[in-house]
Design a protein around this motif. Structure first.
Motif, short mmCIF file in Angstrom:
data_model
loop_
_atom_site.label_atom_id
_atom_site.label_comp_id
_atom_site.label_asym_id
_atom_site.label_seq_id
_atom_site.Cartn_x
_atom_site.Cartn_y
_atom_site.Cartn_z
N LEU A 26 42.98 55.11 35.72
CA LEU A 26 43.27 54.58 34.38
C LEU A 26 42.26 53.52 33.99
O LEU A 26 41.81 53.46 32.85
N GLU A 27 41.88 52.71 34.96
CA GLU A 27 40.89 51.67 34.70
C GLU A 27 39.52 52.28 34.41
O GLU A 27 38.82 51.84 33.50
N GLN A 28 39.16 53.33 35.12
CA GLN A 28 37.87 54.00 34.89
C GLN A 28 37.82 54.66 33.52
O GLN A 28 36.76 54.76 32.91
N GLN A 29 38.98 55.13 33.03
CA GLN A 29 39.05 55.74 31.70
C GLN A 29 39.09 54.70 30.58
O GLN A 29 39.02 55.05 29.41
N GLY A 30 39.24 53.43 30.95
CA GLY A 30 39.29 52.37 29.96
C GLY A 30 40.67 52.18 29.35
O GLY A 30 40.80 51.54 28.31
N LEU A 31 41.70 52.71 29.99
CA LEU A 31 43.06 52.59 29.45
C LEU A 31 43.72 51.27 29.82
O LEU A 31 44.60 50.80 29.10
N VAL A 32 43.34 50.69 30.93
CA VAL A 32 43.83 49.37 31.35
C VAL A 32 42.65 48.60 31.92
O VAL A 32 41.66 49.18 32.34
N GLU A 33 42.81 47.30 31.95
CA GLU A 33 41.77 46.44 32.52
C GLU A 33 42.32 45.80 33.79
O GLU A 33 43.45 45.34 33.82
N THR A 34 41.50 45.81 34.82
CA THR A 34 41.87 45.16 36.06
C THR A 34 40.86 44.06 36.36
O THR A 34 39.76 44.04 35.82
N ILE A 35 41.27 43.14 37.22
CA ILE A 35 40.42 42.03 37.62
C ILE A 35 40.34 42.03 39.13
O ILE A 35 41.36 42.13 39.82
N CYS A 36 39.13 41.91 39.65
CA CYS A 36 38.94 41.87 41.09
C CYS A 36 38.59 40.43 41.49
O CYS A 36 37.61 39.86 41.01
N ILE A 37 39.44 39.85 42.33
CA ILE A 37 39.22 38.50 42.84
C ILE A 37 39.34 38.56 44.35
O ILE A 37 40.39 38.93 44.89
N GLU A 38 38.24 38.19 45.01
CA GLU A 38 38.20 38.16 46.48
C GLU A 38 38.70 39.46 47.09
O GLU A 38 39.59 39.48 47.93
N GLN A 39 38.16 40.56 46.62
CA GLN A 39 38.44 41.92 47.12
C GLN A 39 39.88 42.37 46.89
O GLN A 39 40.33 43.34 47.48
N ALA A 40 40.62 41.68 46.04
CA ALA A 40 41.96 42.11 45.65
C ALA A 40 41.92 42.43 44.17
O ALA A 40 41.27 41.74 43.39
N VAL A 41 42.63 43.49 43.78
CA VAL A 41 42.62 43.93 42.39
C VAL A 41 43.94 43.52 41.73
O VAL A 41 45.02 43.72 42.29
N TYR A 42 43.82 42.96 40.54
CA TYR A 42 44.96 42.46 39.80
C TYR A 42 44.95 43.02 38.38
O TYR A 42 43.92 43.45 37.87
N VAL A 43 46.12 42.94 37.75
CA VAL A 43 46.24 43.26 36.34
C VAL A 43 46.85 42.04 35.64
O VAL A 43 47.69 41.34 36.22
N GLN A 44 46.39 41.77 34.43
CA GLN A 44 46.92 40.65 33.68
C GLN A 44 48.31 41.00 33.15
O GLN A 44 48.59 42.16 32.85
N PRO A 45 49.18 40.01 33.01
CA PRO A 45 50.54 40.28 32.51
C PRO A 45 50.55 40.95 31.13
O PRO A 45 51.44 41.74 30.85
#
Length: 100
Positions: A26-45
């Motif tokens: 989904l992130e690769q398709q641009g449907l959601v945005e994720t954030i990578c911090i210190e090798q962990a992936v997160y999503v904003q609320p």
């Protein structure tokens, strides 16, 4: 932004019974945005309702991840049209009220 305000993708996937690869697609398709911090992936609320909607479409309607962008776009258009209809109905009601 502090990671404690973000939602770890791993926890989201466990809770919603989806694979991390699904969220990555989904992130690769641009449907959601994720954030990578210190090798962990997160999503904003703020992204959570959209992500949950996409998961429901995938799980309940068996829509393939590759097709979710089309379905999501159509749903957004439908919601926009519904908003327009409501707005026009309100305007019509306003004018009918003063002409009768």
């Amino acid at each position: 932004m502090q990671p404690n305000h973000l939602i770890p993708i791993s926890e989201f996937c466990v809770h919603h019974h989806v694979e991390i690869a699904f969220v990555n697609s989904l992130e690769q398709q641009g449907l959601v945005e994720t954030i990578c911090i210190e090798q962990a992936v997160y999503v904003q609320p703020e992204q959570l309702p959209r992500l949950e909607k996409l998961v429901r479409l995938h799980q309940e309607l068996s829509i393939h991840p590759e097709d979710l962008d089309v379905v999501s776009d159509l749903l957004e258009r439908l919601e926009g049209l519904q908003h327009q209809v409501t707005h026009l109905q309100n305007r019509l009601f306003f004018y009918e009220r003063y002409t009768n």
